[in-house]
Design an enzyme around this catalytic site. Structure first.
Site, PDB file in Angstrom:
ATOM      1  N   LYS A  30     -13.413  -0.965   5.448  1.00 39.78           N
ATOM      2  CA  LYS A  30     -13.939  -1.731   4.470  1.00 39.78           C
ATOM      3  C   LYS A  30     -15.031  -2.574   5.118  1.00 39.78           C
ATOM      4  CE  LYS A  30     -11.001  -0.478   1.264  1.00 39.78           C
ATOM      5  NZ  LYS A  30      -9.869   0.468   1.973  1.00 39.78           N
TER       6      LYS A  30
ATOM      7  N   ASP B   6      -0.574  -5.226   9.546  1.00 44.08           N
ATOM      8  CA  ASP B   6      -1.881  -4.277   9.052  1.00 44.08           C
ATOM      9  C   ASP B   6      -2.833  -4.988   8.714  1.00 44.08           C
ATOM     10  OD1 ASP B   6      -3.085  -1.937   8.216  1.00 44.08           O
ATOM     11  OD2 ASP B   6      -1.721  -1.450   6.774  1.00 44.08           O
TER      12      ASP B   6
ATOM     13  N   TRP C 101       0.973  -1.136  -0.169  1.00 47.93           N
ATOM     14  CA  TRP C 101       0.055   0.044   0.194  1.00 47.93           C
ATOM     15  C   TRP C 101       1.033   1.175  -0.022  1.00 47.93           C
ATOM     16  CZ3 TRP C 101      -2.093   2.597   4.964  1.00 47.93           C
ATOM     17  CH2 TRP C 101      -2.860   3.637   4.495  1.00 47.93           C
TER      18      TRP C 101
END
Length: 438
Positions: free
Chosen positions: A280, A244, A163
């Site tokens: 999300k 993460d 990311w």
């Protein structure tokens, strides 16, 4: 009175001097040499181009947010119910949250990611949790904490690719970034041997950032057996794991399956940290609900250690954002603390993940039906919101100009952008672009 030229000259000089003092500065302190124009964020640039496109067949495969089969944002039904409960609570107010956040939220968030009340870390009271500005804020808080207090090798190893924000967050706090191989362009899967070799060669006690599930941007995850092998390697080098997790429950539809890697590392007694996002899996993208968790290693003084760490995290939090925001955390807390709502949330997760999985199958099926050159099993082998298609940058630009299909330049697509109405169109466009490159 006779005209005195010298007096007139002095008057003019005084007026000019006064005018100079009254005029605005002739130049800014922030010249282009001091503050150059920053490049446009690639994803926001892609979004802007998509919105400006007037073609009725345009398709957005760049956005990292869930869309339903009509390409519309979806407010989870369970979130609507939680919102109704909150709005009808006569005791609700808008006072500041505690610096560490809402404990009814952070406590349940820790249970969710670490394995419930049976987690060894939770039972032994070796966990401290802080509410953050979504997953980004959690990674940032973790980076700040390690920059200030970690005594090992202050270098973080990130997957290649990862990311994009990971690089900037660690650079901003002065922690150097290194890369370990992750994605194999040949197999479009995990370069496990390359990953292991790099981490084995890294200096002892380095920080290793690991995506807990649904790796962003590739959609490629290690198997559970590979996670176990990685745990052995990390222990042999005394590396520090930094997980993460932005997609628990969203990846497979199974909350327990998606936190398997974190649970295994905790069960093995690792000291580690976890950045956790609820953007999300609750659809709370704009509400910025997240948590940062620290798990200390088993030791007689673990409770004392975790107390000290919690006190320092509170100071870092206060200096960075002060009190965390309330609404998203209240929504998540309402659901996480109610068994019926929690069960409904699990069903909502299965709806989202199930639609994405069905789109993976549909895209692969259409490409194989068309006989598109190459192999396309990686579309269904990968998991989560994103897929690395294998398309090259020239092919990505070509499919954008010819078919108005928008994806990032590295060929990453958001599977949530596909639906039953556009998947055939996208497959035919990919087929044509790939054939033209033969």
């Amino acid at each position: 009175m006779p005209f005195d030229p010298s007096y007139h000259g002095q008057s003019v000089s005084r007026v000019k001097s006064l005018a100079r003092h009254m005029s605005p500065p002739s130049a800014t302190s922030f010249t282009p040499e001091v503050v150059p124009q920053a490049p446009e964020d690639p994803l926001f640039g892609l979004m802007r181009a998509y919105r400006a496109d007037q073609d009725p067949k345009k398709v957005d495969l760049g956005i990292g947010a869930y869309r339903d089969d009509n390409a519309k944002p979806w407010v989870l039904p369970v979130v609507k119910k939680a919102d109704e409960i909150l709005r009808n609570d006569p005791e609700l107010n808008h006072e500041y949250a505690p610096i560490a956040g809402i404990t009814s939220f952070t406590g349940k968030a820790a249970e969710l990611i670490l394995g419930g009340t049976d987690s060894p870390a939770i039972k032994d009271k070796r966990v401290t949790s802080v509410q953050t500005i979504s997953g980004t804020g959690a990674v940032h808080l973790g980076a700040l904490f390690l920059a200030k207090f970690y005594t090992g090798n202050k270098q973080v190893y990130l997957s290649d690719p990862t990311w994009a924000n990971h690089n900037q967050i660690f650079n901003n706090v002065g922690i150097p970034v290194a890369k370990y191989p992750y994605f194999s362009k040949e197999t479009r899967g995990l370069d496990f041997e390359g990953m292991k070799a790099t981490l084995l060669g890294a200096p002892d006690r380095s920080v290793v950032l690991l995506h807990a599930c649904a790796h962003n941007p590739t959609g490629v995850d290690p198997t559970l057996e590979q996670w176990k092998e990685l745990a052995q390697l990390v222990r042999s080098k005394n590396h520090f794991p930094f997980f993460d997790c932005a997609y628990q429950g969203f990846a497979s539809g199974d909350l327990t399956k998606d936190n398997a890697a974190v649970r295994y590392f905790v069960e093995q007694g690792f000291e580690l940290v976890v950045a956790q996002s609820f953007a999300k899996n609750f659809g709370l993208y704009g509400e910025r609900a997240g948590c940062f968790h620290v798990v200390t290693a088993p030791a007689p003084d673990a409770e004392s250690t975790i107390s000290r760490i919690g006190s320092q995290l509170a100071i870092l939090q206060r200096s960075e954002i002060s009190n965390p925001p309330l609404y998203g955390a209240r929504i998540a807390s309402t659901v996480l603390n109610d068994s019926q709502l929690f069960a409904e949330w699990e069903e909502n997760l299965r709806t989202m993940s199930g639609r994405i999985i069905s789109m993976r199958k549909a895209l692969r099926g259409k490409l194989e039906e068309l006989g598109t050159p190459g192999t396309w099993n990686h579309i269904t082998d990968q998991i989560g919101m994103f897929s690395f298609t294998g398309l090259t940058e020239p092919q990505v630009l070509k499919i954008r100009s010819d078919f108005h299909i928008y994806m990032t330049k590295n060929g990453r697509i958001s599977m949530a952008g596909l639906n039953t109405k556009n998947v055939e169109y996208v497959a035919k466009a990919i087929d044509k672009i790939v054939r033209e490159a033969q």
